[in-house]
Design an enzyme around this catalytic site. Structure first.
Site, mmCIF file in Angstrom:
data_model
loop_
_atom_site.group_PDB
_atom_site.id
_atom_site.type_symbol
_atom_site.label_atom_id
_atom_site.label_comp_id
_atom_site.label_asym_id
_atom_site.label_seq_id
_atom_site.Cartn_x
_atom_site.Cartn_y
_atom_site.Cartn_z
ATOM 1 N N VAL A 33 -29.921 -44.412 -64.849
ATOM 2 C CA VAL A 33 -27.969 -44.544 -64.711
ATOM 3 C C VAL A 33 -27.668 -43.551 -65.551
ATOM 4 C CG1 VAL A 33 -26.134 -45.054 -64.154
ATOM 5 C CG2 VAL A 33 -27.452 -46.545 -63.192
ATOM 6 N N PRO A 53 -30.412 -48.595 -78.276
ATOM 7 C CA PRO A 53 -31.574 -48.980 -78.663
ATOM 8 C C PRO A 53 -32.787 -48.009 -78.425
ATOM 9 C CG PRO A 53 -30.300 -51.196 -78.239
ATOM 10 C CD PRO A 53 -30.055 -49.914 -77.404
ATOM 11 N N ASP A 116 -21.983 -49.577 -62.085
ATOM 12 C CA ASP A 116 -21.456 -51.250 -60.803
ATOM 13 C C ASP A 116 -20.723 -51.852 -60.983
ATOM 14 O OD1 ASP A 116 -23.661 -49.448 -59.840
ATOM 15 O OD2 ASP A 116 -25.621 -51.207 -61.281
#
Length: 247
Positions: A33, A53, A116
């Site tokens: 995404v 990360p 989302d």
């Protein structure tokens, strides 16, 4: 009874073409995404900072970083990452962290999109068709992203193959016209004349129009005439316009 003006239909979004050229956009996350979000804002010429990360980066995001298309910080999000940022896009699988980021953005009045989580979005991403300067966005206001993608594909399939190239040429002609008629009071006439060109010329002719054709065509602006491409080229047998409407 219906009134004389458009009826109000609440529940929609104000769909805008948001200009983010040279703006600082923070992307939190490095998965699929996030990769899509990065492409969207890079296409709009934004300056992008990715915070994630390294072990959570997918191949595409890692490629953008390697190619120095984005700035990168190898760690989890920290509140100081919001300093100097104009927009925030989060795409992490941590609802609690996402909500915290949204609250911080709200406090700092930074527009944010939390992937989302529609209630925690100041704006939505739609399904976009791109053809050169042409962009068409379909939004379901967070209700059905897959349906937006289906509708977008259907719209794209119905468009002429050369529509993007035609729009590019019209943009060049429009900029040339503003130099010919720069005064603000000429705005309505400029728009009307350009509208007539777009409506009367076939897309193939617009695509075929050269810089020389444009210079000749602009000679018809003052008398408010719209010749065909054939007529334009008949006016320039030696590559220069010698007709009565030369400006």
């Amino acid at each position: 009874m219906k009134g004389p003006y458009p009826e109000i239909q609440g529940g929609g979004s104000l769909i805008l073409a948001w200009q983010v050229r040279n703006k600082r956009v923070l992307v939190v996350g490095g998965g699929e995404v996030a990769a899509g979000r990065i492409v969207n804002v890079l296409n709009a010429d934004a300056k992008v900072l990715v915070v994630s990360p390294r072990e959570r980066l997918n191949e595409e995001v890692a490629y953008r970083i390697e190619q120095k298309q984005v700035d990168y910080i190898d760690r989890k999000f920290e509140p100081s990452d919001l300093d100097g940022v104009d927009m925030v896009l989060t795409a992490v699988d941590d609802p609690e962290a996402s909500t915290q980021i949204y609250k911080l953005c709200h406090e700092k009045k930074i527009p944010a999109n939390i992937a989302d989580v529609p209630p925690e979005c100041d704006f939505y991403f739609g399904s976009v068709h791109r053809d050169g300067p042409l962009q068409i966005m379909v939004s379901t206001n967070g209700n059905g992203p897959k349906m937006a993608n289906i509708v977008r594909r259907q719209i794209a399939a119905s468009l002429p193959n050369n529509i993007g190239a035609a729009i590019q040429k019209i943009g060049v002609l429009r900029r040339k016209l503003r130099k010919v008629a720069p005064l603000q009071e000429e705005g309505p006439k400029r728009m009307q004349w350009m509208s007539k060109v777009c409506e009367s010329w076939p897309l193939d002719d617009i695509c075929d129009m050269t810089e020389e054709d444009m210079e000749v065509l602009l000679g018809y602006y003052r008398p408010n005439c719209i010749p065909s491409l054939e007529e334009v080229r008949l006016s320039e047998p030696s590559g220069a316009y010698n007709g009565p409407f030369l400006i």
